[in-house]
Design a protein around this motif. Sequence first.
Motif, PDB file in Angstrom:
ATOM      1  N   UNK A 108       0.830  -1.203   0.000  1.00 11.05           N
ATOM      2  CA  UNK A 108       0.000   0.000   0.000  1.00 11.05           C
ATOM      3  C   UNK A 108       0.867   1.257   0.000  1.00 11.05           C
ATOM      4  N   UNK A 109       1.954   1.205   0.781  1.00 12.58           N
ATOM      5  CA  UNK A 109       2.856   2.356   0.833  1.00 12.58           C
ATOM      6  C   UNK A 109       3.549   2.561  -0.513  1.00 12.58           C
ATOM      7  N   UNK A 110       3.949   1.439  -1.137  1.00 15.85           N
ATOM      8  CA  UNK A 110       4.624   1.536  -2.436  1.00 15.85           C
ATOM      9  C   UNK A 110       3.674   2.067  -3.511  1.00 15.85           C
ATOM     10  N   UNK A 111       2.437   1.614  -3.485  1.00 10.31           N
ATOM     11  CA  UNK A 111       1.447   2.098  -4.449  1.00 10.31           C
ATOM     12  C   UNK A 111       1.193   3.595  -4.251  1.00 10.31           C
ATOM     13  N   UNK A 112       1.173   4.007  -2.986  1.00  7.05           N
ATOM     14  CA  UNK A 112       0.978   5.428  -2.699  1.00  7.05           C
ATOM     15  C   UNK A 112       2.143   6.253  -3.242  1.00  7.05           C
ATOM     16  N   UNK A 113       3.366   5.682  -3.124  1.00  5.78           N
ATOM     17  CA  UNK A 113       4.543   6.384  -3.627  1.00  5.78           C
ATOM     18  C   UNK A 113       4.471   6.554  -5.137  1.00  5.78           C
ATOM     19  N   UNK A 114       3.955   5.562  -5.829  1.00  6.74           N
ATOM     20  CA  UNK A 114       3.786   5.666  -7.284  1.00  6.74           C
ATOM     21  C   UNK A 114       2.810   6.792  -7.617  1.00  6.74           C
ATOM     22  N   UNK A 115       1.693   6.798  -6.891  1.00 13.40           N
ATOM     23  CA  UNK A 115       0.692   7.846  -7.126  1.00 13.40           C
ATOM     24  C   UNK A 115       1.286   9.238  -6.903  1.00 13.40           C
ATOM     25  N   UNK A 116       2.064   9.367  -5.835  1.00  9.41           N
ATOM     26  CA  UNK A 116       2.663  10.669  -5.530  1.00  9.41           C
ATOM     27  C   UNK A 116       3.715  11.063  -6.576  1.00  9.41           C
ATOM     28  N   UNK A 117       4.488  10.064  -7.055  1.00  6.99           N
ATOM     29  CA  UNK A 117       5.503  10.353  -8.073  1.00  6.99           C
ATOM     30  C   UNK A 117       4.854  10.798  -9.374  1.00  6.99           C
ATOM     31  N   UNK A 118       3.751  10.149  -9.722  1.00  8.87           N
ATOM     32  CA  UNK A 118       3.036  10.541 -10.934  1.00  8.87           C
ATOM     33  C   UNK A 118       2.437  11.939 -10.768  1.00  8.87           C
ATOM     34  N   UNK A 119       1.932  12.215  -9.572  1.00  2.96           N
ATOM     35  CA  UNK A 119       1.352  13.532  -9.307  1.00  2.96           C
ATOM     36  C   UNK A 119       2.424  14.621  -9.399  1.00  2.96           C
ATOM     37  N   UNK A 120       3.640  14.277  -8.964  1.00  8.53           N
ATOM     38  CA  UNK A 120       4.744  15.245  -9.030  1.00  8.53           C
ATOM     39  C   UNK A 120       5.075  15.585 -10.477  1.00  8.53           C
ATOM     40  N   UNK A 121       5.037  14.586 -11.347  1.00  7.47           N
ATOM     41  CA  UNK A 121       5.295  14.837 -12.783  1.00  7.47           C
ATOM     42  C   UNK A 121       4.195  15.717 -13.361  1.00  7.47           C
ATOM     43  N   UNK A 122       2.945  15.348 -12.997  1.00  7.27           N
ATOM     44  CA  UNK A 122       1.823  16.122 -13.528  1.00  7.27           C
ATOM     45  C   UNK A 122       1.846  17.575 -13.050  1.00  7.27           C
ATOM     46  N   UNK A 123       2.452  17.778 -11.898  1.00 10.32           N
ATOM     47  CA  UNK A 123       2.459  19.135 -11.319  1.00 10.32           C
ATOM     48  C   UNK A 123       3.643  19.990 -11.792  1.00 10.32           C
ATOM     49  N   UNK A 124       4.538  19.417 -12.585  1.00  9.48           N
ATOM     50  CA  UNK A 124       5.683  20.199 -13.058  1.00  9.48           C
ATOM     51  C   UNK A 124       5.207  21.385 -13.911  1.00  9.48           C
ATOM     52  N   UNK A 125       5.765  22.517 -13.673  1.00  9.81           N
ATOM     53  CA  UNK A 125       5.372  23.690 -14.482  1.00  9.81           C
ATOM     54  C   UNK A 125       5.903  23.557 -15.904  1.00  9.81           C
ATOM     55  N   UNK A 126       5.342  24.303 -16.805  1.00 11.38           N
ATOM     56  CA  UNK A 126       5.748  24.219 -18.203  1.00 11.38           C
ATOM     57  C   UNK A 126       7.208  24.637 -18.397  1.00 11.38           C
ATOM     58  N   UNK A 127       7.681  25.518 -17.528  1.00 11.37           N
ATOM     59  CA  UNK A 127       9.058  25.967 -17.668  1.00 11.37           C
ATOM     60  C   UNK A 127      10.035  25.183 -16.812  1.00 11.37           C
ATOM     61  N   UNK A 128       9.593  23.979 -16.359  1.00  6.46           N
ATOM     62  CA  UNK A 128      10.480  23.154 -15.538  1.00  6.46           C
ATOM     63  C   UNK A 128      11.711  22.782 -16.335  1.00  6.46           C
ATOM     64  N   UNK A 129      12.847  22.729 -15.664  1.00  6.91           N
ATOM     65  CA  UNK A 129      14.099  22.395 -16.340  1.00  6.91           C
ATOM     66  C   UNK A 129      14.123  20.929 -16.728  1.00  6.91           C
ATOM     67  N   UNK A 130      14.989  20.649 -17.690  1.00  2.00           N
ATOM     68  CA  UNK A 130      15.139  19.249 -18.115  1.00  2.00           C
ATOM     69  C   UNK A 130      15.596  18.383 -16.952  1.00  2.00           C
ATOM     70  N   UNK A 131      16.482  18.918 -16.121  1.00  2.00           N
ATOM     71  CA  UNK A 131      16.966  18.144 -14.967  1.00  2.00           C
ATOM     72  C   UNK A 131      15.818  17.785 -14.035  1.00  2.00           C
ATOM     73  N   UNK A 132      14.926  18.754 -13.815  1.00  2.00           N
ATOM     74  CA  UNK A 132      13.775  18.483 -12.940  1.00  2.00           C
ATOM     75  C   UNK A 132      12.872  17.412 -13.547  1.00  2.00           C
ATOM     76  N   UNK A 133      12.679  17.492 -14.853  1.00  2.00           N
ATOM     77  CA  UNK A 133      11.818  16.494 -15.501  1.00  2.00           C
ATOM     78  C   UNK A 133      12.452  15.110 -15.455  1.00  2.00           C
ATOM     79  N   UNK A 134      13.754  15.052 -15.719  1.00  2.00           N
ATOM     80  CA  UNK A 134      14.452  13.768 -15.679  1.00  2.00           C
ATOM     81  C   UNK A 134      14.397  13.189 -14.266  1.00  2.00           C
ATOM     82  N   UNK A 135      14.605  14.025 -13.266  1.00  2.00           N
ATOM     83  CA  UNK A 135      14.577  13.556 -11.874  1.00  2.00           C
ATOM     84  C   UNK A 135      13.194  13.023 -11.513  1.00  2.00           C
TER      85      UNK A 135
END
Length: 449
Positions: A108-135
């Motif tokens: 359950x914790x691992x699944x939650x981490x996936x959800x949060x990681x995906x949410x972090x990608x979705x929340x990246x601003x349009x001007x996010x750096x390539x390094x931020x996107x890769x990370x």
Amino acid sequence: MKIRRTLATAVALAVTAPVTVLAASPAFATTGPAAETTAVAASKEAGKPSLADLEKAVAAAQAALTAAEAAKAEAVKGVEAAVADDAPLKLALNQAVAAVEKAAAEKAAADKAVTEAQAAIDALPEDASDDDRVAAVKALAAAQAAAQAAADAKTAADTAKEAAHKALDDDRVAATRKLHEADTALDKAKADLAAAQKALEDAKKDTGEPKPDPKPDPKPGDDDDDDMCDTVSKVKVSLHGVPGKIAAGSTVHFSMKVTNDSKRTLDEVDPFAAAFAEDRTASANDISHLLKLQWSNGSAWKNVGPDFTTGTITGLKAGVSKDVKLRLTVDAKAPAGMGVAVAAGGYYNEDGTCGFTPEGVTKEFEIVAAGTKVGNEPAKSGKPMPLPQGGTSTTPVSAATSTGTVTGQLAKTGSNDAVPQIALAGGVAVALGAGAMFVVRRRKAGAGA
């Protein structure tokens, strides 16, 4: 000092392996010399048996009875060890259950981490750096890998739990089978000795020799027959409010009424309840583990555990009834299937009398998909299940199926709307009958146990 025992021990074994108790081959039945088939029979071939031959037959039958009594005592110890809370296989199952719970939490914790990681990608601003996107992408990949590993660990834990459960069940089946065989052998040894003694007595009548004083028949409460128990019902049980359909993921409430049908107060009454189910597939898989049955004394809900007891009613007066509240929860993962609720009862008194319900009562219900409208149709009453009286019956009861008698699995028929073929007529009935032995053992131990 004898250990205090209850009818629950046998009930637990009944539902662990309902049919194997009855389908066990009578391995002990052919052991030991038979009174009329050894020395006596050989002598009859040559003519009338002599008194010496008959006396030898009695001695041989007595030795066989002694051996059968010892074998039963060992079988009883084996049953007690198999159902003990500290049995190695029971402890192993407890550890496996704990491992499943831990693996589920980690998944359950691992699944939650996936959800949060995906949410972090979705929340990246349009001007996010390539390094931020890769990370962010790497974080998601790592979370997904961890989630897959957690899922694999959960699957492995579930498999280990099932294996531990099967090992415990198999051990209890073996112990129950051995006790049944020992009971059968003991009954035969008693019959052989009685036959040999009668043959000797009849021969002495012919010769005019004095016959030994007959031993009076034991009565309930006598110490020389631990298997005797009252065969006349003094406790009646009934189930009320069981619905005809139960949706997966839901909880239903019903009750068991326990009535003292005698003309005296019963010192201690033990009500028992259980629920079983199987799916509607061709293999009729056991899904009883997806049912959770609980009982309440009015103050708190308690799980009906492996012994299937729902408390003890003390000082139940003649004609008085007591209600035991029950609730059944069907897991949301439960597939469509058929189920049955079972109720029975036993009692014992300080004066040594004891007994149990001669029939187990059942209510049949259907398990339907989660969210299904179930309506108000009540469960159908199943056919009363006759219980062997006194725990010493040698008449086997088996579950007839489309493929013959089933052993070690839930019995099944070809009828789609038949009661879930849990072999109640065999397993629960015989175990309740055999359970009289444990009732007697408990009430013989008395308050000092």
